[in-house]
Design a protein around this motif. Structure first.
Motif, PDB file in Angstrom:
ATOM      1  N   LEU A  53       0.590  -1.261  -0.035  1.00  0.00           N
ATOM      2  CA  LEU A  53       0.054  -0.394  -0.136  1.00  0.00           C
ATOM      3  C   LEU A  53       0.901   0.810  -0.112  1.00  0.00           C
ATOM      4  CD1 LEU A  53      -2.914   0.507   0.305  1.00  0.00           C
ATOM      5  CD2 LEU A  53      -2.442   0.952   2.777  1.00  0.00           C
ATOM      6  N   LEU A  54       2.189   1.096   0.953  1.00  0.00           N
ATOM      7  CA  LEU A  54       2.961   2.343   0.968  1.00  0.00           C
ATOM      8  C   LEU A  54       3.452   2.151  -0.301  1.00  0.00           C
ATOM      9  CD1 LEU A  54       2.818   2.691   4.847  1.00  0.00           C
ATOM     10  CD2 LEU A  54       2.069   4.319   3.293  1.00  0.00           C
ATOM     11  N   ASN A  55       4.442   1.374  -0.720  1.00  0.00           N
ATOM     12  CA  ASN A  55       5.385   1.390  -1.819  1.00  0.00           C
ATOM     13  C   ASN A  55       6.306   1.021  -1.628  1.00  0.00           C
ATOM     14  OD1 ASN A  55       3.425   0.625  -3.951  1.00  0.00           O
ATOM     15  ND2 ASN A  55       3.243   2.715  -4.355  1.00  0.00           N
ATOM     16  N   VAL A  56       6.587   0.321   0.206  1.00  0.00           N
ATOM     17  CA  VAL A  56       7.912   0.338   0.485  1.00  0.00           C
ATOM     18  C   VAL A  56       8.364  -1.368   0.554  1.00  0.00           C
ATOM     19  CG1 VAL A  56       9.534   0.724   3.096  1.00  0.00           C
ATOM     20  CG2 VAL A  56       7.674   2.307   2.069  1.00  0.00           C
ATOM     21  N   TYR A  57       9.747  -1.325   0.144  1.00  0.00           N
ATOM     22  CA  TYR A  57       9.978  -2.818   0.163  1.00  0.00           C
ATOM     23  C   TYR A  57      11.484  -2.870   0.711  1.00  0.00           C
ATOM     24  CZ  TYR A  57       5.554  -2.918  -2.630  1.00  0.00           C
ATOM     25  OH  TYR A  57       4.380  -3.147  -3.713  1.00  0.00           O
ATOM     26  N   ASP A  58      12.034  -3.941   1.157  1.00  0.00           N
ATOM     27  CA  ASP A  58      13.115  -4.066   1.324  1.00  0.00           C
ATOM     28  C   ASP A  58      13.945  -5.207   0.095  1.00  0.00           C
ATOM     29  OD1 ASP A  58      12.752  -2.986   3.697  1.00  0.00           O
ATOM     30  OD2 ASP A  58      12.149  -5.116   4.860  1.00  0.00           O
ATOM     31  N   SER A  59      13.460  -4.896  -0.288  1.00  0.00           N
ATOM     32  CA  SER A  59      14.472  -5.758  -1.748  1.00  0.00           C
ATOM     33  C   SER A  59      13.258  -5.996  -3.128  1.00  0.00           C
ATOM     34  CB  SER A  59      14.632  -7.308  -0.879  1.00  0.00           C
ATOM     35  OG  SER A  59      13.347  -8.017  -1.545  1.00  0.00           O
ATOM     36  N   ILE A  60      13.576  -6.403  -4.139  1.00  0.00           N
ATOM     37  CA  ILE A  60      12.994  -6.820  -5.084  1.00  0.00           C
ATOM     38  C   ILE A  60      12.315  -8.520  -4.879  1.00  0.00           C
ATOM     39  CG2 ILE A  60      13.568  -7.066  -7.370  1.00  0.00           C
ATOM     40  CD1 ILE A  60      16.113  -5.463  -7.657  1.00  0.00           C
ATOM     41  N   GLN A  61      12.878  -8.752  -4.456  1.00  0.00           N
ATOM     42  CA  GLN A  61      11.977 -10.264  -4.699  1.00  0.00           C
ATOM     43  C   GLN A  61      10.770 -10.039  -3.822  1.00  0.00           C
ATOM     44  OE1 GLN A  61      14.778  -9.961  -3.404  1.00  0.00           O
ATOM     45  NE2 GLN A  61      16.343 -11.640  -5.148  1.00  0.00           N
ATOM     46  N   GLU A  62      10.770  -9.573  -2.779  1.00  0.00           N
ATOM     47  CA  GLU A  62       9.462  -8.694  -1.960  1.00  0.00           C
ATOM     48  C   GLU A  62       8.483  -7.932  -2.616  1.00  0.00           C
ATOM     49  OE1 GLU A  62       8.902  -6.397   2.144  1.00  0.00           O
ATOM     50  OE2 GLU A  62      11.007  -7.474   1.751  1.00  0.00           O
ATOM     51  N   GLU A  63       9.082  -7.262  -2.932  1.00  0.00           N
ATOM     52  CA  GLU A  63       8.249  -6.622  -4.204  1.00  0.00           C
ATOM     53  C   GLU A  63       7.435  -7.045  -5.058  1.00  0.00           C
ATOM     54  OE1 GLU A  63       8.610  -3.035  -6.594  1.00  0.00           O
ATOM     55  OE2 GLU A  63      10.244  -3.595  -6.046  1.00  0.00           O
ATOM     56  N   VAL A  64       8.186  -8.079  -5.764  1.00  0.00           N
ATOM     57  CA  VAL A  64       7.493  -9.105  -6.387  1.00  0.00           C
ATOM     58  C   VAL A  64       6.746 -10.242  -5.866  1.00  0.00           C
ATOM     59  CG1 VAL A  64       8.413 -10.919  -7.864  1.00  0.00           C
ATOM     60  CG2 VAL A  64       9.678  -9.019  -8.232  1.00  0.00           C
TER      61      VAL A  64
END
Length: 158
Positions: A53-64
């Motif tokens: 919802l906030l578009n905050v991710y620790d890594s690319i895998q988490e975003e994916v």
């Protein structure tokens, strides 16, 4: 000027009780709504949904992973929409076939009435179908028409 300022505060009448009550109700509703939103965010068990919802991710895998979950939810919603549209289409076709069948049945009844009307005696009240239709009454309780009883009107010559 000071008297006028005391009477009017913030472009409103300071002495108007109804206006003050209205503002209190609005503020109370806004506070309740804010508390509900805060509670809903705190109850959310999925950290990733908040991050998505906030578009905050620790890594690319988490975003994916987060975007994949969102895509799955979107695809599930699209599938459900297609299923509902298909079901609606089937119901529409069923309604149309029912209407066509009822129209055919109505035409059959009308043709039968036209044929039988010529066989009814002229001195019977059923010889005039329009008069029978006017005198018939729909009964809501029983769900059927109440039509007048057939009567033969004999004329006596002196």
């Amino acid at each position: 000027l000071q008297m006028l300022e005391q009477q009017v505060v913030g472009g409103e009448q300071a002495q108007n009780k109804d206006l003050k009550e209205k503002h209190k109700r609005r503020k109370k509703y806004a506070d309740e709504r804010r508390l509900q939103l805060v509670a809903a965010l705190q109850e959310s068990n999925e950290d990733s949904s908040e991050r998505a919802l906030l578009n905050v991710y620790d890594s690319i895998q988490e975003e994916v992973r987060a975007k994949s979950r969102m895509l799955e939810k979107l695809q599930a919603a699209e599938t459900e929409i297609k299923d509902l549209q298909l079901e609606l289409g089937l119901e529409k076709m069923d309604y149309l076939s029912t209407i066509r069948r009822q129209e055919r049945d109505l035409m059959l009844c009308q043709q039968l009435l036209d044929q039988v009307q010529s066989l009814v005696r002229r001195d019977c009240n059923y010889s005039n179908l329009e008069k029978i239709r006017r005198e018939s009454i729909w009964d809501e309780e029983s769900g059927c028409w109440k039509i007048p009883e057939p009567v033969i009107q004999k004329t006596h010559l002196p």
